[in-house]
Enzyme design. Structure first.
Site, short mmCIF file in Angstrom:
data_model
loop_
_atom_site.label_atom_id
_atom_site.label_comp_id
_atom_site.label_asym_id
_atom_site.label_seq_id
_atom_site.Cartn_x
_atom_site.Cartn_y
_atom_site.Cartn_z
N ASP A 72 23.88 -41.81 -26.56
CA ASP A 72 23.74 -40.60 -27.38
C ASP A 72 24.83 -40.51 -28.45
O ASP A 72 25.94 -40.03 -28.19
CB ASP A 72 23.79 -39.37 -26.47
N ASP A 87 21.81 -38.60 -34.58
CA ASP A 87 21.84 -38.22 -33.17
C ASP A 87 20.73 -38.90 -32.38
O ASP A 87 19.57 -38.46 -32.41
CB ASP A 87 21.70 -36.69 -33.08
C1 LIG Z 1 23.18 -32.20 -22.69
C2 LIG Z 1 24.59 -31.71 -22.82
N1 LIG Z 1 25.19 -30.84 -21.98
N2 LIG Z 1 26.45 -30.67 -22.43
C3 LIG Z 1 27.43 -29.84 -21.76
C4 LIG Z 1 26.63 -31.41 -23.55
C5 LIG Z 1 27.88 -31.48 -24.35
C6 LIG Z 1 25.47 -32.09 -23.81
C7 LIG Z 1 25.18 -33.01 -24.92
C8 LIG Z 1 24.87 -32.21 -26.17
O1 LIG Z 1 24.69 -31.01 -26.14
N3 LIG Z 1 24.81 -32.96 -27.29
C9 LIG Z 1 24.56 -32.46 -28.54
C10 LIG Z 1 24.97 -31.19 -28.97
C11 LIG Z 1 24.67 -30.79 -30.25
C12 LIG Z 1 23.99 -31.66 -31.10
C13 LIG Z 1 23.62 -32.91 -30.63
N4 LIG Z 1 23.91 -33.29 -29.38
#
Ligand SMILES: Cc1nn(C)c(C)c1CC(=O)Nc1ccccn1
Length: 331
Positions: free
Chosen positions: A220, A36
């Site tokens: 990401d 990640d």
């Molecule tokens: C920042 C963000 N807001 N929202 C709605 C999303 C989906 C994100 C990105 C996010 O949560 N990514 C994540 C989740 C779990 C583990 C690793 N990366």
């Protein structure tokens, strides 16, 4: 030294996330971790995780490793943007990824994980590849695997070659010319937010004209979808018959039978086109004829995110030199 390991989609039907095998301890314990670039904690399901919160995941048992050491008095707690979370204690141990070894890597052992981690049976933990400034370990923050490995690498880089519905690769310490076509376009990275933050040079929807407005966001690998400003997202779904922004499903959905346009984004002078097939993420529920879009609005997030839907359309070099840069190439 170098390392190379597969990035395997956790679901053959939809690219929700990718996992990569790693080994921890002596004798080696193999776990499948979600690499990640949007976070900087290396945490695992472990013998310290309540069994009620484990559903099929592999666990790391430090007591079974002759080289594990408790990092006494150190704890961690992380909450991701989607609300998922985990916390626990910390050991150091031998750690390898695809033949690249780090002797004393901080391994954050989960003592608590939120439900979305419990239900994601194929993910045994996360390996953060963001900047170590984001690491949550207290009282002393820990280095990422990449930061620990950097001094052993021929070149302080790792690359992501994620693929659509098939296994790709993470390489460490070298750039494999066989994995991309043409030239790599390097752009500046702002490391201050702790993410691989860069500025895209613009976008186009389908065969429409390219809009050269800069879009600052993060690369990401740990996020499935692409999250961009509402103006861009509405311009995209205006071209999709039957698309609506569903409060119920929390984003843009459309009939799975709809024809989707591809989405092009710019990096410097180079343009990357995400094929239409990548832009439909998955049915909203198993078997539904309503599909959730791979492009969603970033308005509730506070940052634009170039997640897997975009990254799998490119070969991406995460250059950890000083200053750091991001390299993008077609493939
Ligand atoms: C920042 C963000 N807001 N929202 C709605 C999303 C989906 C994100 C990105 C996010 O949560 N990514 C994540 C989740 C779990 C583990 C690793 N990366």
């Amino acid at each position: 030294d170098t390392g190379s390991a597969a990035a395997v989609p956790i679901d053959p039907r939809f690219d929700i996330a990718y996992v990569t095998p790693v080994t921890i301890g002596t004798p080696p314990q193999t776990l499948q971790l979600d690499f990640d670039t949007g976070s900087s904690d290396l945490w695992v399901f472990s013998s310290h995780t309540p069994t009620s919160q484990i559903r099929g995941q592999e666990i790391y048992t430090p007591d079974k490793s002759t080289t594990s050491k408790l990092l006494d008095g150190h704890t961690w707690s992380i909450t991701y943007g989607d609300g998922s979370a985990s916390r626990g204690n910390v050991y150091t141990d031998n750690f390898t990824v695809g033949g690249l070894a780090v002797a004393s890597q901080a391994i954050q052992c989960a003592q608590q994980v939120s439900s979305s981690f419990t239900t994601e049976e194929s993910i045994d933990g996360l390996l953060g590849l963001g900047f170590s400034t984001l690491n949550t370990v207290n009282p002393a923050s820990q280095l990422t695997f990449f930061d620990n490995a950097k001094s052993k690498l021929g070149s302080p880089v790792f690359t992501a070659d994620l693929k659509n519905k098939q296994a790709g690769t993470y390489d460490f310490g070298f750039i494999d010319k066989a994995k991309y076509t043409g030239e790599i376009t390097y752009v500046p990275v702002n490391p201050d937010p702790g993410y691989w933050t860069f500025t895209s040079s613009g976008y186009a929807v389908g065969s429409g004209n390219f809009s050269g407005s800069p879009i600052t966001g993060i690369a990401d690998t740990g996020t499935s979808l692409v999250y961009l400003p509402t103006a861009i997202v509405t311009a995209y779904y205006r071209q999709v018959q039957g698309a609506t922004n569903s409060r119920n499903y929390g984003g843009y959905v459309f009939p799975c039978s709809a024809t989707l346009p591809p989405f092009t984004f710019g990096v410097g002078e180079t343009k990357f086109t995400i094929p239409a097939s990548y832009m439909s993420y998955a049915p909203v529920t198993d078997g539904s004829s309503t599909c959730f879009g791979g492009l969603q609005s970033s308005s509730g997030i506070g940052v634009n995110i170039w997640g897997d839907v975009a990254l799998k359309a490119a070969f991406v070099v995460f250059n950890g030199a000083n200053p750091p840069t991001l390299g993008w190439a077609t493939k």
